[in-house]
Design a protein around this motif. Structure first.
Motif, PDB file in Angstrom:
ATOM      1  N   ASP A   1       0.980  -1.083  -0.029  1.00 14.69           N
ATOM      2  CA  ASP A   1       0.226  -0.062   0.164  1.00 14.69           C
ATOM      3  C   ASP A   1       1.074   1.160   0.013  1.00 14.69           C
ATOM      4  N   PRO A   2       1.243   1.650  -1.088  1.00 16.40           N
ATOM      5  CA  PRO A   2       2.145   2.888  -1.426  1.00 16.40           C
ATOM      6  C   PRO A   2       1.622   4.235  -0.597  1.00 16.40           C
ATOM      7  N   ALA A   3       0.464   4.270  -0.489  1.00 16.67           N
ATOM      8  CA  ALA A   3      -0.146   5.528   0.233  1.00 16.67           C
ATOM      9  C   ALA A   3       0.187   5.488   1.569  1.00 16.67           C
ATOM     10  N   ALA A   4      -0.251   4.243   2.355  1.00 19.52           N
ATOM     11  CA  ALA A   4       0.177   4.158   3.487  1.00 19.52           C
ATOM     12  C   ALA A   4       1.569   4.406   3.965  1.00 19.52           C
ATOM     13  N   LEU A   5       2.741   3.607   3.112  1.00 24.12           N
ATOM     14  CA  LEU A   5       4.270   3.897   3.077  1.00 24.12           C
ATOM     15  C   LEU A   5       4.154   5.552   2.856  1.00 24.12           C
ATOM     16  N   LEU A   6       3.896   6.178   2.171  1.00 25.42           N
ATOM     17  CA  LEU A   6       4.374   7.305   1.971  1.00 25.42           C
ATOM     18  C   LEU A   6       3.984   8.258   3.331  1.00 25.42           C
ATOM     19  N   GLY A   7       2.764   7.859   3.840  1.00 29.57           N
ATOM     20  CA  GLY A   7       2.221   8.580   4.921  1.00 29.57           C
ATOM     21  C   GLY A   7       3.008   8.278   6.237  1.00 29.57           C
ATOM     22  N   GLN A   8       3.581   6.982   6.058  1.00 31.17           N
ATOM     23  CA  GLN A   8       4.427   6.637   7.316  1.00 31.17           C
ATOM     24  C   GLN A   8       5.856   7.381   7.199  1.00 31.17           C
ATOM     25  N   LEU A   9       6.375   7.469   5.857  1.00 29.68           N
ATOM     26  CA  LEU A   9       7.523   8.301   5.568  1.00 29.68           C
ATOM     27  C   LEU A   9       7.431   9.708   5.846  1.00 29.68           C
ATOM     28  N   ALA A  10       6.086  10.246   5.490  1.00 28.77           N
ATOM     29  CA  ALA A  10       6.135  11.549   5.945  1.00 28.77           C
ATOM     30  C   ALA A  10       5.767  12.095   7.117  1.00 28.77           C
ATOM     31  N   ALA A  11       5.479  10.851   8.273  1.00 25.20           N
ATOM     32  CA  ALA A  11       5.282  10.886   9.459  1.00 25.20           C
ATOM     33  C   ALA A  11       6.532  10.772  10.235  1.00 25.20           C
ATOM     34  N   GLY A  12       7.680  10.351   9.501  1.00 24.93           N
ATOM     35  CA  GLY A  12       9.013  10.491  10.021  1.00 24.93           C
ATOM     36  C   GLY A  12       9.479   9.159  10.307  1.00 24.93           C
ATOM     37  N   VAL A  13       8.770   8.249   9.893  1.00 27.06           N
ATOM     38  CA  VAL A  13       9.271   6.558  10.312  1.00 27.06           C
ATOM     39  C   VAL A  13      10.344   6.427   9.479  1.00 27.06           C
ATOM     40  N   PRO A  14      11.484   5.765  10.144  1.00 28.50           N
ATOM     41  CA  PRO A  14      12.662   5.771   9.114  1.00 28.50           C
ATOM     42  C   PRO A  14      12.507   4.661   7.899  1.00 28.50           C
ATOM     43  N   PRO A  15      12.919   5.235   6.851  1.00 27.94           N
ATOM     44  CA  PRO A  15      12.955   4.309   5.666  1.00 27.94           C
ATOM     45  C   PRO A  15      13.226   2.768   5.843  1.00 27.94           C
ATOM     46  N   ALA A  16      14.335   2.504   6.494  1.00 26.13           N
ATOM     47  CA  ALA A  16      14.862   1.274   6.870  1.00 26.13           C
ATOM     48  C   ALA A  16      13.919   0.225   7.656  1.00 26.13           C
ATOM     49  N   PHE A  17      13.328   0.861   8.614  1.00 27.82           N
ATOM     50  CA  PHE A  17      12.279   0.277   9.396  1.00 27.82           C
ATOM     51  C   PHE A  17      11.032  -0.160   8.297  1.00 27.82           C
ATOM     52  N   LEU A  18      10.643   0.762   7.786  1.00 28.33           N
ATOM     53  CA  LEU A  18       9.360   0.463   6.765  1.00 28.33           C
ATOM     54  C   LEU A  18       9.664  -0.632   5.665  1.00 28.33           C
ATOM     55  N   LEU A  19      11.225  -0.554   5.059  1.00 31.76           N
ATOM     56  CA  LEU A  19      11.273  -1.572   4.168  1.00 31.76           C
ATOM     57  C   LEU A  19      11.790  -2.809   4.750  1.00 31.76           C
ATOM     58  N   ASP A  20      11.769  -3.186   5.981  1.00 35.96           N
ATOM     59  CA  ASP A  20      12.152  -4.321   6.609  1.00 35.96           C
ATOM     60  C   ASP A  20      10.915  -5.575   6.327  1.00 35.96           C
ATOM     61  N   GLY A  21       9.884  -4.756   6.241  1.00 30.88           N
ATOM     62  CA  GLY A  21       8.898  -5.710   5.741  1.00 30.88           C
ATOM     63  C   GLY A  21       8.798  -6.153   4.328  1.00 30.88           C
ATOM     64  N   LEU A  22       9.483  -5.406   3.389  1.00 31.19           N
ATOM     65  CA  LEU A  22       9.484  -5.733   2.008  1.00 31.19           C
ATOM     66  C   LEU A  22      10.314  -6.892   1.777  1.00 31.19           C
ATOM     67  N   TRP A  23      11.356  -7.331   2.598  1.00 31.99           N
ATOM     68  CA  TRP A  23      12.303  -8.343   2.057  1.00 31.99           C
ATOM     69  C   TRP A  23      11.651  -9.419   1.729  1.00 31.99           C
ATOM     70  N   PRO A  24      12.086 -10.245   0.787  1.00 30.45           N
ATOM     71  CA  PRO A  24      11.715 -11.876   0.393  1.00 30.45           C
ATOM     72  C   PRO A  24      11.762 -12.503   1.806  1.00 30.45           C
ATOM     73  N   SER A  25      10.558 -13.411   1.853  1.00 34.13           N
ATOM     74  CA  SER A  25      10.352 -14.300   2.769  1.00 34.13           C
ATOM     75  C   SER A  25      10.995 -15.655   2.645  1.00 34.13           C
ATOM     76  N   ALA A  26      11.339 -15.830   1.524  1.00 32.90           N
ATOM     77  CA  ALA A  26      11.684 -17.245   1.102  1.00 32.90           C
ATOM     78  C   ALA A  26      12.982 -17.753   1.924  1.00 32.90           C
ATOM     79  N   THR A  27      12.820 -18.629   2.538  1.00 26.56           N
ATOM     80  CA  THR A  27      14.218 -19.345   3.279  1.00 26.56           C
ATOM     81  C   THR A  27      15.126 -19.391   2.336  1.00 26.56           C
ATOM     82  N   GLU A  28      15.009 -19.725   0.937  1.00 23.06           N
ATOM     83  CA  GLU A  28      16.221 -19.831   0.033  1.00 23.06           C
ATOM     84  C   GLU A  28      17.067 -18.388   0.049  1.00 23.06           C
TER      85      GLU A  28
END
Length: 176
Positions: A43-70
């Protein structure tokens, strides 16, 4: 706004990866299609809102990593290889080509095989049980037929350098 964010996402993604996993060698390759898909799913709009609110990008991006064990196994293997090459530990010389190397054999190729697998030299310079166990483990780790005999397939994989393995890992990481 999404286009502007997408343009900076590769740099943010690389920096977050560097901060979290401390990998700096040539940075990891970035596939914009994966980032765009992740942004859409996140949800890009929510992501942008969080970035605008000052949430560090690294924190937000943590959930975007691939979840595959490989994927994470590749990252760990790359980290191990990069650390080993960063310590200046050179690869042992390759094992020379020639006939099959079997338990009980002896000669210069057996000495090369010991060095390549990191098996300490024995008092007698022959292919003993300790070397056979190391060959079998290597074959199992590489997905080869586990027979303890060093044939062409085992020899090819034995002689791959760390730099070549890192390059192969990078190619596979691009798929994620």
């Amino acid at each position: 706004i999404l286009t502007a964010l997408s343009a900076t996402m590769p740099d943010i993604w690389k920096e977050a990866h560097r901060m979290k996993y401390n990998i700096r060698i040539h940075e990891l390759p970035v596939d914009l299609a994966i980032i765009e898909r992740a942004l859409t799913e996140a949800d890009p709009a929510a992501l942008l809102g969080q970035l605008a609110a000052g949430v560090p990008p690294a924190f937000l991006l943590d959930g975007l990593w691939p979840s595959a064990t490989e994927y994470w196994r590749l990252i760990e293997e790359k980290r191990r290889l990069v650390a080993r090459s960063g310590r200046g530990t050179p690869n042992p010389p390759p094992v020379s080509g020639g006939p099959l190397i079997r338990p009980g054999d002896q000669g210069p190729r057996v000495i090369e095989l010991r060095a390549r697998l990191g098996v300490p030299p024995a008092e007698e310079l022959h292919y003993d049980q300790g070397l056979e166990a190391a060959v079998r483990q290597f074959q199992q780790d590489e997905g080869l037929t586990v027979d303890g005999i060093v044939g062409q397939n085992t020899l090819e994989l034995l002689n791959i350098t760390d730099a070549s393995r890192i390059a192969r890992i990078d190619i596979n990481l691009e798929r994620w």
